[in-house]
Design an enzyme around this catalytic site. Structure first.
Site, PDB file in Angstrom:
ATOM      1  CB  CYS A  98      24.239  51.478 -45.660  1.00  0.00           C
ATOM      2  SG  CYS A  98      22.796  52.219 -46.369  1.00  0.00           S
TER       3      CYS A  98
ATOM      4  CG  HIS B  32      29.120  54.053 -47.024  1.00  0.00           C
ATOM      5  ND1 HIS B  32      28.759  52.977 -47.371  1.00  0.00           N
ATOM      6  CD2 HIS B  32      28.186  55.127 -46.973  1.00  0.00           C
ATOM      7  CE1 HIS B  32      27.435  52.971 -47.024  1.00  0.00           C
ATOM      8  NE2 HIS B  32      27.103  54.127 -47.084  1.00  0.00           N
TER       9      HIS B  32
ATOM     10  CD  GLU C  71      33.345  57.191 -47.308  1.00  0.00           C
ATOM     11  OE1 GLU C  71      33.748  56.096 -46.956  1.00  0.00           O
ATOM     12  OE2 GLU C  71      32.599  57.303 -48.016  1.00  0.00           O
TER      13      GLU C  71
ATOM     14  CE  LYS D  59      27.480  51.466 -51.153  1.00  0.00           C
ATOM     15  NZ  LYS D  59      29.024  51.515 -50.302  1.00  0.00           N
TER      16      LYS D  59
ATOM     17  CG  HIS E 144      23.990  51.735 -51.260  1.00  0.00           C
ATOM     18  ND1 HIS E 144      24.264  50.743 -50.500  1.00  0.00           N
ATOM     19  CD2 HIS E 144      23.837  52.866 -50.501  1.00  0.00           C
ATOM     20  CE1 HIS E 144      24.530  51.235 -49.080  1.00  0.00           C
ATOM     21  NE2 HIS E 144      24.120  52.383 -49.374  1.00  0.00           N
TER      22      HIS E 144
ATOM     23  CG  PHE F  55      19.597  56.156 -43.452  1.00  0.00           C
ATOM     24  CD1 PHE F  55      20.322  56.634 -44.181  1.00  0.00           C
ATOM     25  CD2 PHE F  55      18.195  55.958 -43.818  1.00  0.00           C
ATOM     26  CE1 PHE F  55      20.047  57.296 -45.461  1.00  0.00           C
ATOM     27  CE2 PHE F  55      17.842  56.633 -45.110  1.00  0.00           C
ATOM     28  CZ  PHE F  55      18.770  57.015 -45.847  1.00  0.00           C
TER      29      PHE F  55
END
Length: 397
Positions: free
Chosen positions: A162, A292, A303, A321, A326, A384
């Site tokens: 991502c 994010h 986060e 998002k 996403h 990831f």
């Protein structure tokens, strides 16, 4: 590092084709997510599908690399006069001095899924017209974009989940600092496929409704697709007051877990600190943070700890998002475009769908658009495996 100008930029996603459509949707605090009807997927989730991709056949000379991902790329390249802007840059610098740096995670996997449905029943061979290198191979989207725009410079694809299409801004910047190129097309393209939908569903990470980042009741992500591009050049001697520039790029790696972030957000914090340091700005000089914010319990929690450690709750932030879903490998570039719109049009976009902000997270989360002049934004993209990237963008005036 050199400050760079976003000379032109565009994006196509489930909230619109091109800047104007996306701006109107964001201002209206609407979203583009809907119950999943993609292909033959039977999953109780919502997705952000771009309509009309099947109506975008590739030119005859590129027909062999026809796939959903390249069609989506072509659809986006046709918006906002982007291809014309690149052509002007070619006239100035030449084809070999313009690089292509794109992020993706899926590339054209759907084309491989379709090919496997048509294997030879006796031998199991894939169809003769299936072109792995031109469709599923990760480099295929950069090769397609380079051909579509008539460029001959270096071409690179970053596949770091991502954070992919945020990290390409750093790749392009380093190439320009080394004087290997004079301009760069950067961005990301990721398209829906069954592998992604069922993969995230198997990980129990997909939301049953439209995702609601940082909500007390958040339950997962809404997978989407998008294509976003920016044309980067060195900053000229004079700039329009509303020009957007890339001030800083910060990257880090957790190496903590394959699919979970470091719980305290240490890698995320390191990426934000690096971006701020390169940009030469203090945390208090950031006016908006594009988080994010995937909508999963662990990601939003990690986060928020990283953001709170640097900013407390003094700077408003949101995850867009909730509107776009996403877009995985295209998320970083898509959100850089959204941040550019926020800078130029004077508003911090709301995180829609979030109704009950989790009070344990300790950050200032925007559930309504906040109008007002914005000079600098921070955009986070964390992938990831702990591949983290933060961008600092600014408005010239």
């Amino acid at each position: 590092m050199t400050e760079l100008l976003l000379k032109e930029y565009t994006a196509t996603s489930c909230i619109g084709r091109g800047r104007l459509a996306m701006l109107e949707t964001l201002r209206a605090q609407r979203g583009g997510l809907a119950p999943c009807t993609f292909e033959r997927a039977q999953i109780d989730t919502w997705t952000g599908e771009v309509s009309g991709i099947d109506d975008e056949p590739l030119p005859k000379q590129l027909r062999r690399v026809d796939c959903r991902n390249n069609r989506l790329a072509q659809l986006a390249l046709r918006q906002d006069g982007f291809a014309d802007a690149v052509a002007q840059s070619v006239g100035r610098w030449g084809r070999r001095r313009i690089g292509v740096f794109l992020g993706t995670s899926t590339s054209g996997i759907l084309q491989t899924e379709l090919a496997y449905r048509h294997r030879d029943p006796a031998t199991g061979a894939l169809p003769a017209d299936f072109d792995y290198a031109g469709t599923q191979n990760s480099f295929s989207v950069a090769d397609f974009v380079r051909q579509a725009l008539g460029l001959d410079g270096p071409a690179v694809v970053v596949c770091s989940a991502c954070s992919s299409s945020a990290k390409v801004f750093g790749s392009a910047r380093r190439m320009m600092d080394a004087d290997l190129i004079d301009a760069a097309v950067v961005g990301g393209v990721d398209s829906l496929c069954l592998t992604t939908l069922y993969g995230f569903h198997a990980l129990q990470l997909t939301s049953r409704g439209p995702c609601k980042p940082f909500d007390s009741g958040r339950d997962g992500i809404s997978i989407s697709e998008a294509a976003a591009f920016a044309l980067l050049e060195r900053v000229p001697d004079s700039l329009d007051a509303d020009a957007v520039t890339l001030l800083g790029v910060g990257e880090s790696s957790d190496a903590y877990h394959m699919s979970s972030p470091q719980p305290e957000g240490l890698g995320a914090r390191a990426a934000m600190l690096a971006a701020l340091d390169i940009a030469g700005v203090e945390p208090g000089q950031i006016d908006y943070i594009n988080l994010h914010g995937t909508g999963t319990m662990s990601n939003d929690s990690a986060e928020s700890r990283a953001v709170a450690a640097l900013f407390g709750n003094a700077v408003g932030g949101s995850s867009t998002k909730g509107a776009t879903g996403h877009a995985l490998g295209a998320a970083g570039a898509l959100e850089a475009v959204i941040c550019s719109l926020a800078l130029q049009h004077g508003f911090a976009p709301a995180g829609i769908n979030t109704r009950n902000v989790d009070p344990t997270l300790g950050i200032q989360y925007l559930v309504e658009n906040r109008p007002g002049r914005i000079a600098r934004v921070l955009s986070n993209s964390f992938g990831f495996g702990g591949t983290n990237c933060s961008l600092v963008l600014g408005r010239a005036g």
